[in-house]
Every structure is written in structure tokens, then in C-alpha cells.
Design a protein around this motif. Structure first.
Motif, short mmCIF file in Angstrom:
data_model
loop_
_atom_site.label_atom_id
_atom_site.label_comp_id
_atom_site.label_asym_id
_atom_site.label_seq_id
_atom_site.Cartn_x
_atom_site.Cartn_y
_atom_site.Cartn_z
N ASN A 68 0.80 -1.24 0.00
CA ASN A 68 0.00 0.00 0.00
C ASN A 68 0.83 1.29 0.00
N LYS A 69 1.99 1.26 -0.65
CA LYS A 69 2.83 2.47 -0.70
C LYS A 69 2.92 3.04 -2.12
N LEU A 70 2.29 2.36 -3.05
CA LEU A 70 2.32 2.80 -4.44
C LEU A 70 0.97 2.48 -5.09
N GLY A 71 0.40 3.48 -5.76
CA GLY A 71 -0.90 3.27 -6.41
C GLY A 71 -0.97 3.96 -7.76
N VAL A 72 -1.83 3.43 -8.62
CA VAL A 72 -2.00 4.00 -9.96
C VAL A 72 -3.49 4.16 -10.26
N LEU A 73 -3.85 5.30 -10.85
CA LEU A 73 -5.18 5.50 -11.40
C LEU A 73 -5.01 5.69 -12.90
N LEU A 74 -5.81 4.96 -13.67
CA LEU A 74 -5.67 4.95 -15.13
C LEU A 74 -7.03 5.15 -15.78
N GLU A 75 -7.09 6.02 -16.79
CA GLU A 75 -8.29 6.12 -17.62
C GLU A 75 -7.97 5.52 -18.98
N ILE A 76 -8.72 4.49 -19.36
CA ILE A 76 -8.54 3.84 -20.66
C ILE A 76 -9.88 3.85 -21.40
N ASN A 77 -9.87 4.25 -22.65
CA ASN A 77 -11.11 4.46 -23.40
C ASN A 77 -11.28 3.49 -24.55
N CYS A 78 -12.55 3.20 -24.85
CA CYS A 78 -12.93 2.42 -26.03
C CYS A 78 -14.15 3.11 -26.65
N GLU A 79 -14.76 2.47 -27.65
CA GLU A 79 -15.85 3.14 -28.37
C GLU A 79 -17.23 2.89 -27.77
N MET A 98 -0.82 -2.08 -13.83
CA MET A 98 0.29 -2.77 -13.18
C MET A 98 1.63 -2.39 -13.83
N GLN A 99 1.59 -2.25 -15.15
CA GLN A 99 2.79 -1.86 -15.92
C GLN A 99 3.28 -0.48 -15.44
N ILE A 100 2.35 0.46 -15.30
CA ILE A 100 2.70 1.82 -14.87
C ILE A 100 3.33 1.78 -13.48
N ALA A 101 2.75 0.96 -12.60
CA ALA A 101 3.27 0.85 -11.22
C ALA A 101 4.70 0.30 -11.22
N SER A 102 5.00 -0.60 -12.16
CA SER A 102 6.32 -1.24 -12.15
C SER A 102 7.37 -0.46 -12.96
N SER A 103 6.94 0.58 -13.68
CA SER A 103 7.86 1.34 -14.53
C SER A 103 8.14 2.69 -13.89
N SER A 104 9.24 2.76 -13.14
CA SER A 104 9.51 3.97 -12.35
C SER A 104 9.75 5.23 -13.20
N ASP A 105 10.27 5.06 -14.42
CA ASP A 105 10.58 6.23 -15.26
C ASP A 105 9.39 6.74 -16.06
N VAL A 106 8.33 5.94 -16.17
CA VAL A 106 7.21 6.31 -17.04
C VAL A 106 6.42 7.49 -16.46
N LYS A 107 6.35 8.56 -17.27
CA LYS A 107 5.64 9.77 -16.82
C LYS A 107 4.57 10.21 -17.83
N PHE A 108 4.64 9.68 -19.06
CA PHE A 108 3.74 10.12 -20.13
C PHE A 108 3.13 8.91 -20.84
N VAL A 109 1.97 9.13 -21.48
CA VAL A 109 1.34 8.04 -22.24
C VAL A 109 2.19 7.69 -23.45
N SER A 110 2.60 8.72 -24.23
CA SER A 110 3.42 8.46 -25.41
C SER A 110 4.47 9.56 -25.58
N ILE A 111 5.42 9.34 -26.47
CA ILE A 111 6.49 10.31 -26.70
C ILE A 111 5.91 11.66 -27.13
N LYS A 112 4.84 11.63 -27.92
CA LYS A 112 4.27 12.90 -28.42
C LYS A 112 3.65 13.75 -27.30
N ASP A 113 3.46 13.17 -26.12
CA ASP A 113 2.94 13.93 -24.98
C ASP A 113 4.04 14.64 -24.19
N ILE A 114 5.30 14.33 -24.50
CA ILE A 114 6.42 14.92 -23.75
C ILE A 114 6.64 16.35 -24.22
#
Length: 200
Positions: A68-79, A98-114
Motif C-alpha cells: 500500500n505504498k504505491l498506487g495507480v489511477l488509469l483512464e482507458i477508453n474504447c468506443e 500494473m505496468q505503470i506501477a512497475s515502470s519507475s521512469d514512465v511519466k507520459f502516455v506516449s512520446i508525443k505527450d512529452i
């Protein structure tokens, strides 16, 4: 044996999953055009075309890591709400959170968002590194470009190797689900919470 290069080429042309591409190449004796036809017949070659369709349904997924020291909230969309209720879509959301929680460097959805400002800052840091001082300008430029690309990929969720299967990226995993479910799927945003972390 089917070469990895051929599988990669077919994936790039169709957006279909790796195993589907491999199977299509086996069935068509490595003939690219025949393999594409086979994937189209199975409805697996259209993920890229669906990428432009509007996604207004979906779900908010949460993941709390053990302890309980790390948490992720994610919005994922479909049609459609129909796909949002499908277990395949819900499992995808869980896997990505789970991927986001395990990837310490990940800050953006994609490169184009940087932000451009961030990229310029990274370039300035690389330019100032002493290990490049004696390199010719054109070599220096190539090394810096390579390092920046690597750094940006480390920060982009879609470029991460999937923790449950390192042979594919998160972007490719999503494309596989697009092919399976027949709808566009987009990761809209996420936020990672680390206990005690000071926010700016």
C-alpha cells in the motif's frame, strides 16, 4: 523457421499481433502479400485503421501495489460500453495499470505527450557531458540523438516492453486487443501515487 525481421515487417504493415503474424507467415510460406490477405480475412489487420475512431466509453482502473505504498489511477477508453464491460478489455486495463506501477521512469502516455521544453532540457544536459568533448560534431550529434530517443522511450508508457511478455510493447499489446475486440482503444491518462512523494 520464420525470421523475426519478417514478422516485424508484417506487424508494421498490418498492426496485427506477433503470434498472428507468425502463424499467417507459416500458412503462406513466408509470402508477405498472402500473409496480409490471411490476416485481413481473420479481421486482424485493421487495428491501425481503427486508431482514428472516437473513444468516449471505457473505465477508470486502479492498482495498489503490495504494501500500500504505491498506487495507480488509469483512464482507458474504447468506443462502446459493451466493449468496456468485456473481460478482455478489463484485463487489459489491469495489466496496463500494473505496468505503470512497475515502470519507475514512465511519466507520459506516449512520446508525443512529452513537452518540447523537457526535450530541449535533456539535449542541453547531454551536450554538457564531458564524455562527448573530443568527438567530431556529426558523431556527437548522432550520439546525443540516440541518447535522447532512449530517454524519451523510457518515459513513454506505450514504448515499454510489456511486463508479462517482453517481446511486445504496450502499444503492440493494445493493438492486439483492438484487433480482438474490433474497437479503437486509447490510454487517455494516468497518475501514479507514491507514499511520501513531494509533488511540485
Amino acid at each position: 523457421a520464420i525470421s523475426a525481421k519478417l514478422v516485424k515487417e508484417l506487424r508494421e504493415k498490418t498492426g496485427a499481433g506477433m503470434m498472428d503474424c507468425k502463424k499467417a507467415l507459416q500458412e503462406s510460406n513466408c509470402k508477405m502479400e498472402e500473409a496480409i490477405v490471411k490476416l485481413r480475412q481473420k479481421g486482424l489487420a485493421s487495428a491501425d485503421k481503427k486508431n482514428s475512431r472516437a473513444t468516449t466509453e471505457g473505465l477508470i482502473e486502479s492498482y495498489i501495489h503490495t504494501g500500500n505504498k504505491l498506487g495507480v489511477l488509469l483512464e482507458i477508453n474504447c468506443e462502446t460500453d459493451f466493449v468496456a464491460r468485456r473481460s478482455e478489455f478489463q484485463n487489459l486495463a489491469k495489466d496496463i495499470a500494473m505496468q505503470i506501477a512497475s515502470s519507475s521512469d514512465v511519466k507520459f502516455v506516449s512520446i508525443k505527450d512529452i513537452p518540447e521544453e523537457f526535450i530541449k532540457n535533456e539535449q542541453a544536459i547531454e551536450l554538457g557531458k564531458s564524455d562527448l568533448d573530443k568527438k567530431p560534431p556529426e558523431i556527437k550529434e548522432k550520439i546525443i540523438a540516440g541518447r535522447i530517443e532512449k530517454r524519451l522511450k523510457e518515459m513513454s508508457l506505450l514504448d515499454q516492453p510489456f511486463i508479462k511478455n517482453n517481446d511486445i510493447t504496450i502499444e503492440e499489446l493494445i493493438k492486439e486487443r483492438i484487433s480482438l475486440l474490433g474497437e479503437n482503444i486509447q490510454v487517455k491518462r494516468f497518475h501514479k501515487y507514491v507514499l511520501g512523494e513531494v509533488t511540485e
